[in-house]
Design an enzyme around this catalytic site. Structure first.
Site, PDB file in Angstrom:
ATOM      1  CG  HIS A  24      -1.993  -0.980   1.190  1.00  0.00           C
ATOM      2  ND1 HIS A  24      -3.167  -0.773   0.524  1.00  0.00           N
ATOM      3  CD2 HIS A  24      -2.061  -2.235   1.697  1.00  0.00           C
ATOM      4  CE1 HIS A  24      -3.941  -1.848   0.641  1.00  0.00           C
ATOM      5  NE2 HIS A  24      -3.293  -2.765   1.339  1.00  0.00           N
ATOM      6  N   PRO A  25       0.345   2.318  -0.679  1.00  0.00           N
ATOM      7  CG  PRO A  25      -1.055   3.860  -1.777  1.00  0.00           C
ATOM      8  CD  PRO A  25      -0.879   2.377  -1.511  1.00  0.00           C
ATOM      9  CB  ALA A  73      -8.914   5.481   2.852  1.00  0.00           C
ATOM     10  CB  ILE A  91      -7.351   3.304   7.713  1.00  0.00           C
ATOM     11  CG1 ILE A  91      -8.770   3.479   8.236  1.00  0.00           C
ATOM     12  CG2 ILE A  91      -6.971   4.428   6.755  1.00  0.00           C
ATOM     13  CD1 ILE A  91      -8.934   4.653   9.201  1.00  0.00           C
TER      14      ILE A  91
END
Lengths: 171, 171
Positions: free
Chosen positions: B60-61, B117, B115
């Site tokens: 993930h970024p 998002a 999370i």
């Protein structure tokens, strides 16, 4: 402050996480073994991250496969001592079964089977491995971390016992 | 068996664990999205080990830092879409605060703050990060894995929606 002062390297022989060893060295000197164990639990469970847990696990030899007698590090010598009951009670078939289950366990969880082996027979260790094998990876990860702390506490006790024989030069 | 068949690479765009993607490809075709989600949860929580979880997290970024527009992979495009509410509600000071807390989080836990998002504003994400930061590493590790599964479920839905537009050739 008076007390029991140890180096990072000595804590690394108790638990193979470099973060653990660094933070224990920073927290020392300790006024007693009890204080050291309290600090160790706090550092291990609250400060060392999951990568640090994996690093500590990977420092252990496989159970039933103690380090060779050519390994003279404190960590290796202590591992050998902790497995002495297991080895005294082992047969070649129980050792073979243990080795197969160790492989199965490592394939499922990605780390070595960890147990505080002191005083445990090979059969007891094998029974425990089989019982823990069906666990979810995250559940087993936390159990392994608790076993690691049991081993660490026994080793801190050994570390302190070496210092108690040395007369204090501070008073 | 008729159903929804996907390649390993398509599952890798849903969740960056290679074990997850391999096992999902092996378990497909799925008769419905519901079946795929059930399989995904079982594989993620019961079969993927802790190293696989860390591998998925690292794909993930950082939140608040979506992939550049030159990233054309499905994974990168989906990450961008999931962060669109956050970016639409961001100010430069909230983005700066988020970036500082992301760094703090990564230093404590050794992995990125994760999370789901979708639909969350920058302020909501930041509040959640601050709330989770005091957690013990093992607790936070499991929360992050649950968030990863939420993201994966949304992405499986997207994956299935692309197939539903293609007329079936099997009947």
């Amino acid at each position: 402050m008076e007390g029991f002062k140890f180096e990072e390297e000595e804590f690394l022989a108790c638990c193979g996480s470099t973060k653990f060893a660094k933070e224990m060295a920073k927290a020392s000197p300790f006024s007693s073994l009890h204080d050291a164990v309290t600090a160790a639990r706090d550092i291990w469970f609250n400060n060392v991250d999951v990568t640090g847990w994996l690093q500590a696990f990977s420092a252990h030899p496989q159970i039933g496969n103690p380090p060779s007698s050519s390994s003279h590090s404190t960590f290796a010598q202590w591992s050998k001592g902790e497995q002495s009951t297991a080895l005294a009670t082992a047969t070649s078939s129980s050792l073979q079964e243990l080795s197969q289950w160790n492989t199965k366990y490592r394939e499922k969880f990605g780390f070595i089977f960890l147990i505080c082996a002191s005083g445990k027979s090979t059969d007891e260790i094998l029974a425990e491995l089989k019982k823990r094998y069906p666990n979810r990876p995250i559940v087993e990860f936390e159990i392994a971390a608790k076993e690691e702390m049991k081993v660490t506490e026994l080793r801190l006790e050994k570390l302190f016992s070496t210092k108690e024989n040395v007369p204090s030069t501070g008073s």
